[in-house]
Design a protein around this motif. Sequence first.
Motif, PDB file in Angstrom:
ATOM      1  N   SER A  19      14.889 -68.223 -73.237  1.00  9.98           N
ATOM      2  CA  SER A  19      14.328 -66.991 -72.679  1.00  9.98           C
ATOM      3  C   SER A  19      14.914 -65.759 -73.354  1.00  9.98           C
ATOM      4  O   SER A  19      14.290 -64.691 -73.372  1.00  9.98           O
ATOM      5  CB  SER A  19      14.559 -66.922 -71.167  1.00  9.98           C
ATOM      6  N   GLY A  20      16.110 -65.901 -73.932  1.00 10.49           N
ATOM      7  CA  GLY A  20      16.686 -64.787 -74.676  1.00 10.49           C
ATOM      8  C   GLY A  20      15.830 -64.417 -75.862  1.00 10.49           C
ATOM      9  O   GLY A  20      15.671 -63.227 -76.196  1.00 10.49           O
ATOM     10  N   VAL A  21      15.250 -65.422 -76.515  1.00  2.26           N
ATOM     11  CA  VAL A  21      14.347 -65.170 -77.647  1.00  2.26           C
ATOM     12  C   VAL A  21      13.092 -64.458 -77.157  1.00  2.26           C
ATOM     13  O   VAL A  21      12.608 -63.499 -77.785  1.00  2.26           O
ATOM     14  CB  VAL A  21      13.966 -66.492 -78.342  1.00  2.26           C
TER      15      VAL A  21
ATOM     16  N   GLY B 252      22.372 -57.346 -66.602  1.00  2.00           N
ATOM     17  CA  GLY B 252      21.940 -58.432 -65.730  1.00  2.00           C
ATOM     18  C   GLY B 252      21.310 -59.575 -66.496  1.00  2.00           C
ATOM     19  O   GLY B 252      21.584 -60.755 -66.226  1.00  2.00           O
ATOM     20  N   ILE B 253      20.451 -59.245 -67.460  1.00  2.00           N
ATOM     21  CA  ILE B 253      19.803 -60.274 -68.275  1.00  2.00           C
ATOM     22  C   ILE B 253      20.843 -61.072 -69.053  1.00  2.00           C
ATOM     23  O   ILE B 253      20.806 -62.313 -69.110  1.00  2.00           O
ATOM     24  CB  ILE B 253      18.774 -59.638 -69.228  1.00  2.00           C
ATOM     25  N   LEU B 254      21.811 -60.364 -69.645  1.00  2.00           N
ATOM     26  CA  LEU B 254      22.868 -61.049 -70.386  1.00  2.00           C
ATOM     27  C   LEU B 254      23.712 -61.924 -69.465  1.00  2.00           C
ATOM     28  O   LEU B 254      24.135 -63.021 -69.838  1.00  2.00           O
ATOM     29  CB  LEU B 254      23.751 -60.018 -71.095  1.00  2.00           C
ATOM     30  N   ALA B 255      23.950 -61.447 -68.244  1.00  2.00           N
ATOM     31  CA  ALA B 255      24.726 -62.229 -67.274  1.00  2.00           C
ATOM     32  C   ALA B 255      23.988 -63.505 -66.893  1.00  2.00           C
ATOM     33  O   ALA B 255      24.593 -64.584 -66.790  1.00  2.00           O
ATOM     34  CB  ALA B 255      25.005 -61.389 -66.033  1.00  2.00           C
ATOM     35  N   ILE B 256      22.662 -63.407 -66.662  1.00  2.00           N
ATOM     36  CA  ILE B 256      21.866 -64.587 -66.319  1.00  2.00           C
ATOM     37  C   ILE B 256      21.882 -65.598 -67.459  1.00  2.00           C
ATOM     38  O   ILE B 256      22.159 -66.788 -67.261  1.00  2.00           O
ATOM     39  CB  ILE B 256      20.414 -64.187 -65.990  1.00  2.00           C
TER      40      ILE B 256
END
Length: 286
Positions: A251-253, A273-277
């Motif tokens: 999902s990071g891509v 938040g996205i990086l933490a998830i």
Amino acid sequence: MEAGVFYGIVAMICWGVSDFIQTFAIRRLGASKAMVIRNILTLIVSLVAAGALICLDAFVFDLRVFAIVAVSSLVYVVGYFAYVRGFEVGDISLVSPVASSFAIITVLLSVIFANEVLSFADSLCILFIVGGLFLAATNLRRLHLFRSQRGLKEAVIAMFGFGVAFFIMGFISSDIDIGTVFVYSALSQSILFIVIGVKRQGVPKLEDIDKSIVVIFLSHSLIVNLAWVAYIIGSSVSNVSVVAPIASVYSGVTVILAIIINRERIVLNQIVGILAILGGVFLLSQ
């Protein structure tokens, strides 16, 4: 670079790109039509696989297992429709990472119902993901307005649906061979996708199909299958514990492509938040 790491990266990139490509078909045709077209192809594949297993005398019919897999498929399909609906109404950069944090649900169910022991490190990862979920789903600058983020509800439903489905599939996979479980899963999922899609007015029309849509679906199918091939090869030459964590951060891509190509804007706390998830999911899967 270790071979398993290389193939894990290939799978991660391919799954991330395929999710991004899929959004174009979803936003053009709607979730229902896109799912109907996609799963007609899946139904064909599942029937061919079933026929091959029967010919090889390797297919096991077990009504109990099929019923359990069908329940898993139903939960997964509901989650997936919420997932693609989130892509329709919300930002990829929010929907994809929240939905992909389904591992937290799978882990919790495993601890509660399968008596698996949750380590202190795993507990920290879960807290990391929960905190990241709050930050990714909230624009702190507008928190006082109590405005919900578009696509958040759908992403959370998808997270729960995927988490429950993967728990059930993991629970039942030890009872029967992988090939049969695959056929049960692919067959039940494709039928459910098609039925629900049609009921939601997702019957494709001839004018819906043009050259660009064909290219999108063929590209998506090619890239998804390439991801599975890379994952299978990587798992055969290295430990799954090496390949799976890398591939799971796909999902990071998708998020990176959404930010670069779609120019989706997110505030600083959502980035955190996205990086933490993504970090929590990565660590949890190790």
